[in-house]
Design a protein around this motif. Sequence first.
Motif, PDB file in Angstrom:
ATOM      1  N   PHE A   1       4.673  18.663  55.342  1.00 30.67           N
ATOM      2  CA  PHE A   1       5.836  18.141  54.616  1.00 30.67           C
ATOM      3  C   PHE A   1       5.455  16.974  53.723  1.00 30.67           C
ATOM      4  CE2 PHE A   1       9.160  14.849  54.494  1.00 30.67           C
ATOM      5  CZ  PHE A   1      10.140  15.528  53.779  1.00 30.67           C
ATOM      6  N   TRP A   2       4.711  16.022  54.266  1.00 31.10           N
ATOM      7  CA  TRP A   2       4.358  14.853  53.462  1.00 31.10           C
ATOM      8  C   TRP A   2       3.351  15.195  52.366  1.00 31.10           C
ATOM      9  CZ3 TRP A   2       7.600  11.245  53.185  1.00 31.10           C
ATOM     10  CH2 TRP A   2       8.363  10.848  54.284  1.00 31.10           C
ATOM     11  N   GLY A   3       2.521  16.183  52.602  1.00 27.79           N
ATOM     12  CA  GLY A   3       1.649  16.663  51.526  1.00 27.79           C
ATOM     13  C   GLY A   3       2.462  17.275  50.405  1.00 27.79           C
ATOM     14  N   LEU A   4       3.521  17.996  50.783  1.00 25.74           N
ATOM     15  CA  LEU A   4       4.415  18.593  49.793  1.00 25.74           C
ATOM     16  C   LEU A   4       5.156  17.517  49.004  1.00 25.74           C
ATOM     17  CD1 LEU A   4       5.234  21.548  49.038  1.00 25.74           C
ATOM     18  CD2 LEU A   4       7.249  21.224  50.492  1.00 25.74           C
TER      19      LEU A   4
ATOM     20  N   ILE B   1      -7.838  25.909  37.972  1.00 22.74           N
ATOM     21  CA  ILE B   1      -8.840  25.554  38.982  1.00 22.74           C
ATOM     22  C   ILE B   1      -9.114  24.053  38.937  1.00 22.74           C
ATOM     23  CG2 ILE B   1     -11.234  25.884  39.712  1.00 22.74           C
ATOM     24  CD1 ILE B   1     -11.027  28.747  38.636  1.00 22.74           C
ATOM     25  N   GLY B   2      -9.128  23.496  37.732  1.00 21.63           N
ATOM     26  CA  GLY B   2      -9.333  22.057  37.594  1.00 21.63           C
ATOM     27  C   GLY B   2      -8.214  21.257  38.236  1.00 21.63           C
ATOM     28  N   ALA B   3      -6.984  21.717  38.081  1.00 24.10           N
ATOM     29  CA  ALA B   3      -5.851  21.043  38.712  1.00 24.10           C
ATOM     30  C   ALA B   3      -5.975  21.094  40.228  1.00 24.10           C
ATOM     31  CB  ALA B   3      -4.541  21.692  38.261  1.00 24.10           C
ATOM     32  N   LEU B   4      -6.432  22.227  40.753  1.00 22.84           N
ATOM     33  CA  LEU B   4      -6.676  22.354  42.194  1.00 22.84           C
ATOM     34  C   LEU B   4      -7.774  21.389  42.646  1.00 22.84           C
ATOM     35  CD1 LEU B   4      -6.669  26.173  43.047  1.00 22.84           C
ATOM     36  CD2 LEU B   4      -5.228  24.411  44.046  1.00 22.84           C
ATOM     37  N   LEU B   5      -8.836  21.329  41.870  1.00 22.05           N
ATOM     38  CA  LEU B   5      -9.966  20.466  42.193  1.00 22.05           C
ATOM     39  C   LEU B   5      -9.525  19.008  42.291  1.00 22.05           C
ATOM     40  CD1 LEU B   5     -13.106  20.096  42.455  1.00 22.05           C
ATOM     41  CD2 LEU B   5     -13.122  19.776  39.971  1.00 22.05           C
ATOM     42  N   ASP B   6      -8.613  18.597  41.414  1.00 24.00           N
ATOM     43  CA  ASP B   6      -8.149  17.217  41.409  1.00 24.00           C
ATOM     44  C   ASP B   6      -7.162  16.928  42.530  1.00 24.00           C
ATOM     45  OD1 ASP B   6      -9.661  16.804  39.125  1.00 24.00           O
ATOM     46  OD2 ASP B   6      -8.006  17.245  37.767  1.00 24.00           O
ATOM     47  N   GLY B   7      -6.363  17.928  42.903  1.00 24.01           N
ATOM     48  CA  GLY B   7      -5.282  17.687  43.845  1.00 24.01           C
ATOM     49  C   GLY B   7      -5.625  17.832  45.312  1.00 24.01           C
ATOM     50  N   ILE B   8      -6.551  18.730  45.639  1.00 25.81           N
ATOM     51  CA  ILE B   8      -6.814  19.027  47.052  1.00 25.81           C
ATOM     52  C   ILE B   8      -7.382  17.839  47.839  1.00 25.81           C
ATOM     53  CG2 ILE B   8      -8.295  20.391  48.577  1.00 25.81           C
ATOM     54  CD1 ILE B   8      -7.722  22.804  46.858  1.00 25.81           C
ATOM     55  N   PRO B   9      -8.393  17.106  47.326  1.00 24.78           N
ATOM     56  CA  PRO B   9      -8.924  15.986  48.123  1.00 24.78           C
ATOM     57  C   PRO B   9      -7.853  14.956  48.481  1.00 24.78           C
ATOM     58  CG  PRO B   9     -10.403  16.491  46.318  1.00 24.78           C
ATOM     59  CD  PRO B   9      -9.153  17.291  46.076  1.00 24.78           C
ATOM     60  N   GLU B  10      -6.961  14.659  47.534  1.00 23.98           N
ATOM     61  CA  GLU B  10      -5.902  13.692  47.802  1.00 23.98           C
ATOM     62  C   GLU B  10      -4.981  14.184  48.914  1.00 23.98           C
ATOM     63  OE1 GLU B  10      -3.876  13.156  44.149  1.00 23.98           O
ATOM     64  OE2 GLU B  10      -5.594  12.313  43.082  1.00 23.98           O
ATOM     65  N   SER B  11      -4.637  15.456  48.879  1.00 18.85           N
ATOM     66  CA  SER B  11      -3.698  16.003  49.855  1.00 18.85           C
ATOM     67  C   SER B  11      -4.300  16.060  51.255  1.00 18.85           C
ATOM     68  CB  SER B  11      -3.254  17.401  49.425  1.00 18.85           C
ATOM     69  OG  SER B  11      -2.674  17.368  48.143  1.00 18.85           O
ATOM     70  N   ILE B  12      -5.573  16.404  51.341  1.00 13.79           N
ATOM     71  CA  ILE B  12      -6.242  16.452  52.643  1.00 13.79           C
ATOM     72  C   ILE B  12      -6.207  15.089  53.322  1.00 13.79           C
ATOM     73  CG2 ILE B  12      -8.497  16.734  53.757  1.00 13.79           C
ATOM     74  CD1 ILE B  12      -9.073  18.989  51.829  1.00 13.79           C
ATOM     75  N   VAL B  13      -6.269  14.035  52.490  1.00  9.52           N
ATOM     76  CA  VAL B  13      -6.236  12.668  53.006  1.00  9.52           C
ATOM     77  C   VAL B  13      -5.007  12.433  53.879  1.00  9.52           C
ATOM     78  CG1 VAL B  13      -5.875  10.262  52.303  1.00  9.52           C
ATOM     79  CG2 VAL B  13      -7.603  11.656  51.159  1.00  9.52           C
ATOM     80  N   ILE B  14      -3.863  12.954  53.459  1.00  4.60           N
ATOM     81  CA  ILE B  14      -2.620  12.735  54.206  1.00  4.60           C
ATOM     82  C   ILE B  14      -2.714  13.355  55.598  1.00  4.60           C
ATOM     83  CG2 ILE B  14      -0.148  13.259  54.272  1.00  4.60           C
ATOM     84  CD1 ILE B  14      -0.161  13.087  51.218  1.00  4.60           C
TER      85      ILE B  14
ATOM     86  N   GLY C   1       0.772  20.718  49.921  1.00  6.30           N
ATOM     87  CA  GLY C   1       1.341  20.719  51.267  1.00  6.30           C
ATOM     88  C   GLY C   1       0.467  21.466  52.256  1.00  6.30           C
ATOM     89  N   VAL C   2      -0.049  22.619  51.840  1.00  8.34           N
ATOM     90  CA  VAL C   2      -0.921  23.415  52.701  1.00  8.34           C
ATOM     91  C   VAL C   2      -2.221  22.657  52.992  1.00  8.34           C
ATOM     92  CG1 VAL C   2      -2.269  25.545  52.866  1.00  8.34           C
ATOM     93  CG2 VAL C   2       0.041  25.605  51.903  1.00  8.34           C
ATOM     94  N   SER C   3      -2.759  21.988  51.986  1.00  8.64           N
ATOM     95  CA  SER C   3      -4.005  21.229  52.161  1.00  8.64           C
ATOM     96  C   SER C   3      -3.827  20.100  53.165  1.00  8.64           C
ATOM     97  CB  SER C   3      -4.472  20.648  50.821  1.00  8.64           C
ATOM     98  OG  SER C   3      -4.738  21.671  49.897  1.00  8.64           O
ATOM     99  N   SER C   4      -2.690  19.416  53.086  1.00  7.64           N
ATOM    100  CA  SER C   4      -2.398  18.344  54.034  1.00  7.64           C
ATOM    101  C   SER C   4      -2.278  18.898  55.456  1.00  7.64           C
ATOM    102  CB  SER C   4      -1.106  17.634  53.635  1.00  7.64           C
ATOM    103  OG  SER C   4      -0.816  16.589  54.517  1.00  7.64           O
ATOM    104  N   LEU C   5      -1.595  20.023  55.571  1.00  8.96           N
ATOM    105  CA  LEU C   5      -1.445  20.688  56.876  1.00  8.96           C
ATOM    106  C   LEU C   5      -2.811  21.061  57.445  1.00  8.96           C
ATOM    107  CD1 LEU C   5       1.123  23.488  57.672  1.00  8.96           C
ATOM    108  CD2 LEU C   5      -1.267  23.778  58.272  1.00  8.96           C
ATOM    109  N   LEU C   6      -3.663  21.656  56.603  1.00  9.71           N
ATOM    110  CA  LEU C   6      -4.992  22.063  57.054  1.00  9.71           C
ATOM    111  C   LEU C   6      -5.870  20.853  57.382  1.00  9.71           C
ATOM    112  CD1 LEU C   6      -5.740  25.018  54.597  1.00  9.71           C
ATOM    113  CD2 LEU C   6      -5.059  25.153  56.999  1.00  9.71           C
ATOM    114  N   GLY C   7      -5.670  19.762  56.603  1.00  5.60           N
ATOM    115  CA  GLY C   7      -6.435  18.558  56.879  1.00  5.60           C
ATOM    116  C   GLY C   7      -6.214  18.054  58.288  1.00  5.60           C
ATOM    117  N   TYR C   8      -4.986  18.241  58.786  1.00  2.28           N
ATOM    118  CA  TYR C   8      -4.692  17.829  60.163  1.00  2.28           C
ATOM    119  C   TYR C   8      -5.142  18.881  61.177  1.00  2.28           C
ATOM    120  CZ  TYR C   8      -2.199  16.749  64.431  1.00  2.28           C
ATOM    121  OH  TYR C   8      -1.902  16.479  65.740  1.00  2.28           O
TER     122      TYR C   8
END
Length: 265
Positions: free
Chosen positions: A11-14, A129-142, A197-204
């Motif tokens: 949720f917070w990643g979203l 793909i570039g937008a994904l590359l920029d966004g995923i590391p930040e989301s995993i952090v959460i 949101g999915v990246s944040s979920l997976l990060g946890y």
Amino acid sequence: MNFPTWAVAGFWGLVSGSALLVGAAIGYFLKVPQRLVAAIMAFGSGVLISTLSLELMEEAYKKGGFDATAIGFVGGAAAYTFANWLLARYGAKHRKRSGDQQKEERTAVQSGQKEATDTGDDNGMALAIGALLDGIPESIVIGLSMLAGGAVSMVAVVAIFLSNLPEGLSSAAGMKKAGRTPQYVLLLWAGIMVISGVSSLLGYTIFSGFSANVVAATMAVSAGAVLAMIADTMIPEAFEVAHNFTGLITVLGFLVSFVLSKLGS
């Protein structure tokens, strides 16, 4: 009502990723002065630099010490730099720029002037793909921030939200000038929001069972990738227009994030 921790992470990643879509809508449909875009980009850079310094690297060091933190940090930056270099060959070098750079780059791709492209190609997939590359590391952090005590770091959420807003705004403004349709722009950023949101979920969920050293290295990888992204894409866009004021505005962003981190501790 108590929700599963993994659902809270998603949720917070979203929420943080939604700023990309909001910023993209503003950048595409409203005429935002480029000086304001540059100022917001510089502010977001300062916010992110503060967050990765005070939240990510500090926590990574506590969990895994210097070795895991240093290896992860340099590794994350190297991986991002390589991927960014590769995407630049296919026409995604200026994906965060709000001026005419994206238009010129798209024209170069369509005419086959980019070394990795042929005449008639388009750089839409490279941009995505570039937008994904920029966004995923930040989301995993959460998601990773929840591993310590099961509660999300609101400082990280606010910081990433504040940095995502100018990213979406600037990129969408450049995409509009490059001739991208509103459907392409909004669907792209809506997709990135969901993936955040999915990246944040997976990060946890993925890293909750790993050792402290692995979690520390992963945090540091995210921090290194984010810092490389700031230096490669956000600061250049800010300096292009804001010039001598870029440093001051970046410092203000850093200060806001610093205050938030102290209030939240």
